[in-house]
Design a protein around this motif. Structure first.
Motif, PDB file in Angstrom:
ATOM      1  N   LEU A 190       0.870  -0.843   0.125  1.00 26.65           N
ATOM      2  CA  LEU A 190      -0.099   0.078  -0.402  1.00 26.65           C
ATOM      3  C   LEU A 190       0.684   1.311   0.293  1.00 26.65           C
ATOM      4  CD1 LEU A 190      -2.625  -1.269   2.286  1.00 26.65           C
ATOM      5  CD2 LEU A 190      -2.493  -1.394   0.103  1.00 26.65           C
ATOM      6  N   ALA A 191       1.702   0.648   0.808  1.00 27.69           N
ATOM      7  CA  ALA A 191       2.606   2.515   0.790  1.00 27.69           C
ATOM      8  C   ALA A 191       3.501   2.801  -0.263  1.00 27.69           C
ATOM      9  CB  ALA A 191       3.861   2.505   1.655  1.00 27.69           C
ATOM     10  N   ASN A 192       4.126   1.783  -0.858  1.00 34.54           N
ATOM     11  CA  ASN A 192       4.491   1.827  -1.709  1.00 34.54           C
ATOM     12  C   ASN A 192       3.231   2.081  -3.578  1.00 34.54           C
ATOM     13  OD1 ASN A 192       7.241   0.924  -1.466  1.00 34.54           O
ATOM     14  ND2 ASN A 192       6.444  -1.426  -1.833  1.00 34.54           N
ATOM     15  N   VAL A 193       2.176   1.426  -3.368  1.00 36.22           N
ATOM     16  CA  VAL A 193       1.349   2.191  -4.658  1.00 36.22           C
ATOM     17  C   VAL A 193       0.969   3.181  -5.021  1.00 36.22           C
ATOM     18  CG1 VAL A 193      -0.842   1.376  -5.199  1.00 36.22           C
ATOM     19  CG2 VAL A 193       0.611  -0.225  -5.176  1.00 36.22           C
ATOM     20  N   GLY A 194       1.090   4.217  -3.057  1.00 32.89           N
ATOM     21  CA  GLY A 194       0.709   5.339  -2.701  1.00 32.89           C
ATOM     22  C   GLY A 194       1.758   6.428  -2.754  1.00 32.89           C
ATOM     23  N   SER A 195       2.987   6.466  -3.023  1.00 31.37           N
ATOM     24  CA  SER A 195       3.696   6.853  -3.065  1.00 31.37           C
ATOM     25  C   SER A 195       3.842   6.840  -4.605  1.00 31.37           C
ATOM     26  CB  SER A 195       5.561   6.706  -2.710  1.00 31.37           C
ATOM     27  OG  SER A 195       5.761   5.021  -2.619  1.00 31.37           O
ATOM     28  N   THR A 196       4.092   6.069  -5.119  1.00 31.64           N
ATOM     29  CA  THR A 196       4.711   5.531  -6.984  1.00 31.64           C
ATOM     30  C   THR A 196       3.857   5.688  -7.853  1.00 31.64           C
ATOM     31  OG1 THR A 196       4.544   3.791  -7.173  1.00 31.64           O
ATOM     32  CG2 THR A 196       6.789   4.099  -6.368  1.00 31.64           C
ATOM     33  N   ALA A 197       2.092   5.143  -7.878  1.00 31.81           N
ATOM     34  CA  ALA A 197       1.388   5.323  -8.677  1.00 31.81           C
ATOM     35  C   ALA A 197       1.095   6.803  -9.595  1.00 31.81           C
ATOM     36  CB  ALA A 197       0.005   4.836  -8.134  1.00 31.81           C
ATOM     37  N   PRO A 198       1.436   8.088  -8.702  1.00 32.98           N
ATOM     38  CA  PRO A 198       0.925   8.743  -9.111  1.00 32.98           C
ATOM     39  C   PRO A 198       2.665   9.368 -10.346  1.00 32.98           C
ATOM     40  CG  PRO A 198       0.569   8.801  -6.784  1.00 32.98           C
ATOM     41  CD  PRO A 198       1.024   8.204  -7.261  1.00 32.98           C
ATOM     42  N   PHE A 199       3.284   9.132  -9.828  1.00 37.44           N
ATOM     43  CA  PHE A 199       4.900   9.195 -10.772  1.00 37.44           C
ATOM     44  C   PHE A 199       4.894   8.072 -12.302  1.00 37.44           C
ATOM     45  CE2 PHE A 199       6.176  10.218  -7.067  1.00 37.44           C
ATOM     46  CZ  PHE A 199       6.135  11.632  -6.841  1.00 37.44           C
ATOM     47  N   VAL A 200       4.206   6.941 -11.768  1.00 38.41           N
ATOM     48  CA  VAL A 200       3.880   5.780 -13.248  1.00 38.41           C
ATOM     49  C   VAL A 200       2.735   6.456 -14.084  1.00 38.41           C
ATOM     50  CG1 VAL A 200       3.248   3.432 -13.770  1.00 38.41           C
ATOM     51  CG2 VAL A 200       4.892   4.295 -11.383  1.00 38.41           C
ATOM     52  N   GLY A 201       1.779   7.055 -13.952  1.00 40.32           N
ATOM     53  CA  GLY A 201       1.168   7.949 -14.432  1.00 40.32           C
ATOM     54  C   GLY A 201       0.906   8.828 -15.528  1.00 40.32           C
ATOM     55  N   LEU A 202       1.994   9.678 -14.673  1.00 40.13           N
ATOM     56  CA  LEU A 202       2.560  10.656 -15.391  1.00 40.13           C
ATOM     57  C   LEU A 202       3.989  10.425 -16.048  1.00 40.13           C
ATOM     58  CD1 LEU A 202       3.138  13.951 -14.839  1.00 40.13           C
ATOM     59  CD2 LEU A 202       5.279  13.456 -12.974  1.00 40.13           C
ATOM     60  N   PHE A 203       4.273   9.462 -15.706  1.00 41.01           N
ATOM     61  CA  PHE A 203       5.282   8.640 -17.227  1.00 41.01           C
ATOM     62  C   PHE A 203       4.312   8.404 -18.279  1.00 41.01           C
ATOM     63  CE2 PHE A 203       6.655   4.572 -19.479  1.00 41.01           C
ATOM     64  CZ  PHE A 203       7.999   5.401 -18.928  1.00 41.01           C
ATOM     65  N   GLY A 204       3.204   8.303 -17.954  1.00 46.44           N
ATOM     66  CA  GLY A 204       2.166   7.598 -19.027  1.00 46.44           C
ATOM     67  C   GLY A 204       1.357   8.432 -19.873  1.00 46.44           C
ATOM     68  N   THR A 205       1.811   9.944 -18.839  1.00 45.13           N
ATOM     69  CA  THR A 205       0.562  11.454 -19.941  1.00 45.13           C
ATOM     70  C   THR A 205       2.146  11.703 -19.921  1.00 45.13           C
ATOM     71  OG1 THR A 205      -0.090  11.144 -18.018  1.00 45.13           O
ATOM     72  CG2 THR A 205       0.266  13.508 -18.886  1.00 45.13           C
ATOM     73  N   VAL A 206       3.160  11.517 -19.531  1.00 48.25           N
ATOM     74  CA  VAL A 206       4.286  12.474 -20.915  1.00 48.25           C
ATOM     75  C   VAL A 206       4.627  11.761 -22.069  1.00 48.25           C
ATOM     76  CG1 VAL A 206       6.856  12.919 -20.149  1.00 48.25           C
ATOM     77  CG2 VAL A 206       5.419  13.048 -17.843  1.00 48.25           C
ATOM     78  N   TRP A 207       4.230  10.266 -22.204  1.00 50.47           N
ATOM     79  CA  TRP A 207       4.752   9.656 -23.054  1.00 50.47           C
ATOM     80  C   TRP A 207       3.708  10.266 -24.203  1.00 50.47           C
ATOM     81  CZ3 TRP A 207       9.217   6.370 -24.520  1.00 50.47           C
ATOM     82  CH2 TRP A 207       8.776   5.600 -25.153  1.00 50.47           C
ATOM     83  N   GLY A 208       2.246   9.500 -23.468  1.00 55.36           N
ATOM     84  CA  GLY A 208       1.471  10.589 -24.893  1.00 55.36           C
ATOM     85  C   GLY A 208       1.642  11.469 -25.661  1.00 55.36           C
ATOM     86  N   ILE A 209       2.162  12.725 -24.820  1.00 51.30           N
ATOM     87  CA  ILE A 209       1.954  13.683 -24.928  1.00 51.30           C
ATOM     88  C   ILE A 209       2.772  13.979 -25.825  1.00 51.30           C
ATOM     89  CG2 ILE A 209       2.336  16.435 -23.973  1.00 51.30           C
ATOM     90  CD1 ILE A 209       0.732  15.828 -21.846  1.00 51.30           C
ATOM     91  N   MET A 210       4.022  13.998 -25.411  1.00 49.28           N
ATOM     92  CA  MET A 210       4.679  13.166 -26.703  1.00 49.28           C
ATOM     93  C   MET A 210       4.695  12.708 -28.080  1.00 49.28           C
ATOM     94  SD  MET A 210       8.494  11.739 -26.052  1.00 49.28           S
ATOM     95  CE  MET A 210       8.536   9.720 -26.126  1.00 49.28           C
ATOM     96  N   ASN A 211       3.907  11.625 -27.770  1.00 50.24           N
ATOM     97  CA  ASN A 211       3.415  10.895 -28.652  1.00 50.24           C
ATOM     98  C   ASN A 211       3.054  12.383 -30.186  1.00 50.24           C
ATOM     99  OD1 ASN A 211       4.598   8.950 -28.425  1.00 50.24           O
ATOM    100  ND2 ASN A 211       3.097   8.052 -27.652  1.00 50.24           N
ATOM    101  N   SER A 212       1.477  13.279 -29.134  1.00 46.05           N
ATOM    102  CA  SER A 212       0.192  13.712 -30.009  1.00 46.05           C
ATOM    103  C   SER A 212       1.649  14.996 -30.757  1.00 46.05           C
ATOM    104  CB  SER A 212       0.022  14.914 -28.644  1.00 46.05           C
ATOM    105  OG  SER A 212      -0.827  13.750 -27.810  1.00 46.05           O
ATOM    106  N   PHE A 213       2.719  15.450 -30.056  1.00 40.88           N
ATOM    107  CA  PHE A 213       3.988  16.702 -30.537  1.00 40.88           C
ATOM    108  C   PHE A 213       4.413  15.900 -31.352  1.00 40.88           C
ATOM    109  CE2 PHE A 213       3.550  18.601 -26.553  1.00 40.88           C
ATOM    110  CZ  PHE A 213       3.468  20.302 -27.101  1.00 40.88           C
TER     111      PHE A 213
END
Length: 275
Positions: free
Chosen positions: A162-185
């Motif tokens: 629970l501690a690991n998911v709570g601390s790392t899940a937002p950054f993992v999601g942010l990585f997916g967001t950065v990758w998707g926006i990069m593809n959009s550009f």
């Protein structure tokens, strides 16, 4: 072979609901297919996403499901163990001695039963001599402390996830967001246009990864805090139970020494002088 009436009723209900269930299943698949073709629906954005973004979303969904399963299991076990520990504490406090608990705690698997059996085992191995009282208390206290630590360690299993998911899940999601926006550009540069209608689906699916990351992280943090508070109370109860077992053992040793000291002593009869 006897057939249970409950089984007959269940089979009849399944057969009666067969066409309706099949219709509902067809409706579900048709709705799912329509959502998959809609690019602005969550399912449509997932299907149109890049394979990296899909992997991020799937991993976050798996982490979110794991968080809920761990929390449900841990909170159920914690409540059960606390109730068992509370009953064992009341029973031992009511009995007031370890010598009368053999029939009540001999088969129980609770923490209090383990502590009592450890104290009785140490007493039986060491004897009841006056000079052994301090050693018996010290060794029994050490064994009881190890039982407390083991029970607390077993109860904390899964909290690290629970501690690991709570601390790392937002950054993992942010990585997916950065990758998707990069593809959009990249698609903007390839299409030679800045029309928002062209890049909006890619940006939306990229932001969906961050949303799923938050969906996984927020419950994980809340559940971890709930379990941490419950674990704090459980550790206090363990300490109270261990202290009660040690006090009861000390009382039994003192009473045994007192009873041994009150035994009648016979004076030695002087030997008659040889005639």
């Amino acid at each position: 072979m006897k057939i249970s009436p409950i089984l007959i009723v269940a089979i009849a209900g399944i057969l009666a609901a067969g066409p309706a269930a099949a219709l509902d299943l067809d409706t579900f698949w048709s709705t799912l297919d329509e959502a998959g073709h809609n690019e602005m629906s969550p399912l449509g954005m997932f299907m149109a996403a890049d394979w990296v973004v899909k992997g991020v979303m799937l991993s976050l969904l798996f982490a979110s499901a794991l968080v809920w399963v761990i929390f449900a299991a841990r909170i159920t076990i914690l409540r059960w163990e606390r109730s068992v520990l509370r009953r064992g504490y009341r029973d031992l406090d009511k009995i007031g001695t370890l010598t009368s608990t053999e029939g009540k705690f001999s088969e129980k698997k609770g923490v209090v039963g383990q502590m009592i059996r450890a104290a009785q085992r140490e007493r039986s191995c060491s004897g009841d001599g006056v000079a052994m009282k301090a050693g018996i208390k010290e060794r029994a206290g050490s064994e009881i402390a190890r039982i407390e630590a083991g029970a607390a360690r077993r109860m904390s299993l899964g909290a690290g996830v629970l501690a690991n998911v709570g601390s790392t899940a937002p950054f993992v999601g942010l990585f997916g967001t950065v990758w998707g926006i990069m593809n959009s550009f990249i698609s903007i540069s390839e299409s030679n246009t800045t029309n928002l209608a062209i890049v909006a689906p890619g940006i939306a699916e990229a932001l969906l990864a961050t949303a799923i990351g938050l969906v996984a992280a927020i419950p994980a943090v809340i559940f971890y805090n709930i379990l941490a508070r419950g674990m704090g109370g459980y550790k206090v109860m363990l300490a109270d139970a261990g202290a009660l077992v040690e006090r009861t053992l000390s009382r039994d040793l003192d009473l045994a020494t007192k009873d041994a000291g009150n035994m009648p002593r016979f004076a030695a009869v002087p030997a008659q002088a040889a005639e």
